[in-house]
Design a protein around this motif. Structure first.
Motif, short mmCIF file in Angstrom:
data_model
loop_
_atom_site.label_atom_id
_atom_site.label_comp_id
_atom_site.label_asym_id
_atom_site.label_seq_id
_atom_site.Cartn_x
_atom_site.Cartn_y
_atom_site.Cartn_z
N UNK A 94 -7.30 -31.68 38.12
CA UNK A 94 -7.05 -31.13 39.29
C UNK A 94 -5.98 -30.00 39.37
N UNK A 95 -5.53 -29.64 38.45
CA UNK A 95 -4.17 -28.69 38.24
C UNK A 95 -4.85 -27.23 38.93
N UNK A 96 -5.97 -26.98 38.48
CA UNK A 96 -6.03 -25.56 39.04
C UNK A 96 -6.07 -25.52 40.45
N UNK A 97 -6.81 -26.22 41.03
CA UNK A 97 -7.18 -26.45 42.46
C UNK A 97 -5.67 -26.89 43.17
N UNK A 98 -4.99 -27.56 42.64
CA UNK A 98 -3.48 -27.93 43.25
C UNK A 98 -2.76 -26.61 43.02
N UNK A 99 -2.58 -26.07 42.31
CA UNK A 99 -1.73 -24.87 42.04
C UNK A 99 -1.92 -23.71 42.94
N UNK A 100 -3.28 -23.57 43.21
CA UNK A 100 -3.70 -22.44 44.22
C UNK A 100 -3.46 -22.91 45.54
N UNK A 101 -3.25 -24.27 45.79
CA UNK A 101 -2.80 -24.82 47.05
C UNK A 101 -1.45 -24.70 47.35
N UNK A 102 -0.86 -25.14 46.27
CA UNK A 102 0.73 -24.94 46.28
C UNK A 102 1.18 -23.64 46.31
N UNK A 103 0.46 -22.51 45.72
CA UNK A 103 0.84 -21.22 45.82
C UNK A 103 0.55 -20.59 47.11
N UNK A 104 -0.47 -20.95 47.67
CA UNK A 104 -0.73 -20.34 49.12
C UNK A 104 0.32 -21.03 50.02
N UNK A 105 0.62 -22.11 50.07
CA UNK A 105 1.61 -22.82 51.08
C UNK A 105 2.94 -22.11 50.94
N UNK A 121 -15.41 -25.51 23.35
CA UNK A 121 -14.51 -25.36 24.68
C UNK A 121 -13.92 -24.19 24.93
N UNK A 122 -13.92 -23.46 23.68
CA UNK A 122 -13.13 -21.95 23.85
C UNK A 122 -14.19 -21.11 24.84
N UNK A 123 -15.36 -21.23 24.85
CA UNK A 123 -16.34 -20.50 25.46
C UNK A 123 -16.24 -20.75 27.23
N UNK A 124 -15.51 -21.76 27.60
CA UNK A 124 -15.56 -22.24 28.97
C UNK A 124 -14.50 -21.91 29.76
N UNK A 125 -14.35 -21.67 30.87
CA UNK A 125 -13.07 -21.29 31.86
C UNK A 125 -12.27 -22.58 31.65
N UNK A 126 -11.14 -21.99 32.25
CA UNK A 126 -9.96 -23.19 32.26
C UNK A 126 -10.24 -24.37 33.14
N UNK A 127 -10.77 -24.17 34.27
CA UNK A 127 -11.20 -25.06 35.10
C UNK A 127 -12.10 -26.27 34.54
N UNK A 128 -13.05 -25.60 33.57
CA UNK A 128 -14.17 -26.70 32.91
C UNK A 128 -13.38 -27.34 31.94
N UNK A 129 -12.40 -26.66 30.93
CA UNK A 129 -12.03 -27.11 30.03
C UNK A 129 -11.08 -28.30 30.47
N UNK A 130 -10.37 -28.20 31.69
CA UNK A 130 -9.61 -28.98 32.17
C UNK A 130 -9.90 -30.44 32.80
#
Ligand code: PLP
Length: 393
Positions: A260-271, A6-15
């Motif tokens: 869902x952490x990555x997608x939530x964090x980005x939405x929290x940050x945008x707002x 899993x080290x070869x994968x992006x955070x969103x995929x690991x998550x």
């Protein structure tokens, strides 16, 4: 899938995918292993597992497949070698202290940390002969000056609560290591989606999973992420003995939170960014604290150190406590609560709640004015959030 690196994968995929070892039942979603103990094929096998010569589950105070999956996933996301889960964020901080400190040791901690973290170091570790000095988060020379020959670690949160100040993790890691100390970062506000302290040189990351990792205000939990060596020598033996374990049910909730952490964090940050810019234009507001704003003292550092600016905004009303309370009481939708990191927007008056136990002098020294309001920006429609704030402005 069992052998995926899993080290070869992006955070969103690991998550979403890492940590689950599919069982003989071929389940798609990770099960909750509601079992306190495990059976061994023989007395010989039991003995080998207890001594650690043979890997495998022993007892759910320290080995549970659902909890293990959470640990593996969060370790990958934080770019750490190992993670251990705890019953709460405070239990994780307690474990770091219990595992690393002894009577006569010294700790340097930033002033802006979570209130119970201050009490933990001052009142509880203090009771057993560990001395803690508190310094200004953003003053690197104050950190270095506070280090003594018996200092074991530096402890900080960045961004700080409630003023959203940003510390330079790389610089403080260099200072810590120059003096043979460890650097510990509470990464609760940013999560690995926005900031990876271990990559920046920190030695240990602690988490309150209760906040953004859960994300929907359901469970209390915590975690410690560090090298194999630190976990194996100092943290795991304490967890096994101290027993502030995360329950399999909570681990299961946090695992889906991570998905869902990555997608939530980005939405929290945008707002939050939009709200901060909007607040800066409203009358009656003396100052807005948000690292995305040009007016923020560590705006450049935030750009360098974090991938986004975070979901928490605080601001000072010119009318002091009276106006702050009026604004909070006029809201219709926002939750008046000290919790943060939820899909629901929360509003807090730090001076009379989270920081109410500090004396007025200490509070003033920490820069927490009576007119300060903190908002953890949720995922409701941003226009509805603005409208609710506008009612009391
Ligand atoms: C909430 C919080 C903690 C404590 O976590 P619990 O899960 O409530 O025990 C620690 N640090 C920070 C920054 C927090 O916000």
């Amino acid at each position: 899938m069992q052998d995926t690196n899993w080290n070869d994968y992006a955070l969103e995929t690991q998550a979403i995918r890492a940590g689950h070892k599919r069982t003989h039942e071929d389940e798609h979603s990770l099960p909750i292993f509601a079992t306190s103990s495990y059976v061994f094929a023989s007395a010989e096998e039991a003995a080998l597992r207890f001594t650690g010569q043979k890997p495998g589950n022993i007892y759910s105070r320290f080995t549970n497949p659902t909890v293990n999956a959470f640990q593996e996933r969060l370790a990958l996301m934080e770019k750490g070698e190992r993670c251990l889960a705890f019953a709460s964020g405070m239990a994780a901080i307690m474990a770091v202290g219990m595992g690393l400190l002894k009577a006569g040791d010294h700790v340097v901690c930033s002033r802006g940390v979570f209130g119970n973290t201050v009490l933990m170091f001052q009142n509880y570790f203090g009771k057993f002969g560990v001395e803690t000095d508190f310094v200004d988060l953003i003053d690197c020379s104050a950190w270095e000056a506070a280090i003594k020959p018996n200092t074991r670690f530096l402890f900080l949160e960045t961004p700080s609560n409630p003023l959203i100040e940003i510390a330079d993790i790389s610089e403080l890691a260099d200072i810590a290591h120059k003096h043979d100390c460890l650097l510990i970062v509470d990464n609760c506000f940013c999560t690995p989606v926005l900031q990876k302290p271990l990559e920046l040189g920190a030695d240990i990351v602690v988490h309150s999973a209760t906040k953004y990792i859960d994300g929907q205000g359901r469970c209390v939990g915590g975690a410690v992420v560090a090298s194999n060596d630190i976990i194996e020598k100092s943290i795991y033996p304490y967890l096994r003995t101290g027993g502030a374990t995360m329950s399999p049910f909570n681990a299961w909730v946090f695992l889906s939170g991570l998905e869902t952490l990555s997608i939530r964090m980005k939405a929290h940050c945008d707002s939050a960014f939009e709200l901060a810019k909007w607040l800066e234009q409203q009358a009656g507001i003396a100052k807005v604290h948000y690292p995305g704003l040009q007016s923020h003292a560590q705006h450049e550092l935030a750009l360098r150190q974090q991938s986004h600016f975070g979901g928490i905004v605080s601001f000072e009303l010119s009318g002091g406590k009276e106006h702050a309370w009026k604004l909070i009481n006029a809201t219709e939708m926002l939750s008046i609560t000290a919790n943060l990191g939820d899909v629901k927007t929360t509003i807090t008056h730090p001076a009379t709640t989270t920081h109410g136990r500090l004396s007025p002098e200490v509070r003033a020294a920490a820069g927490i004015q009576d007119g300060l309001v903190r908002i953890s920006v949720g995922l409701e429609d941003i226009e509805d959030i603005k409208k609710d704030i506008l009612r009391g402005l």
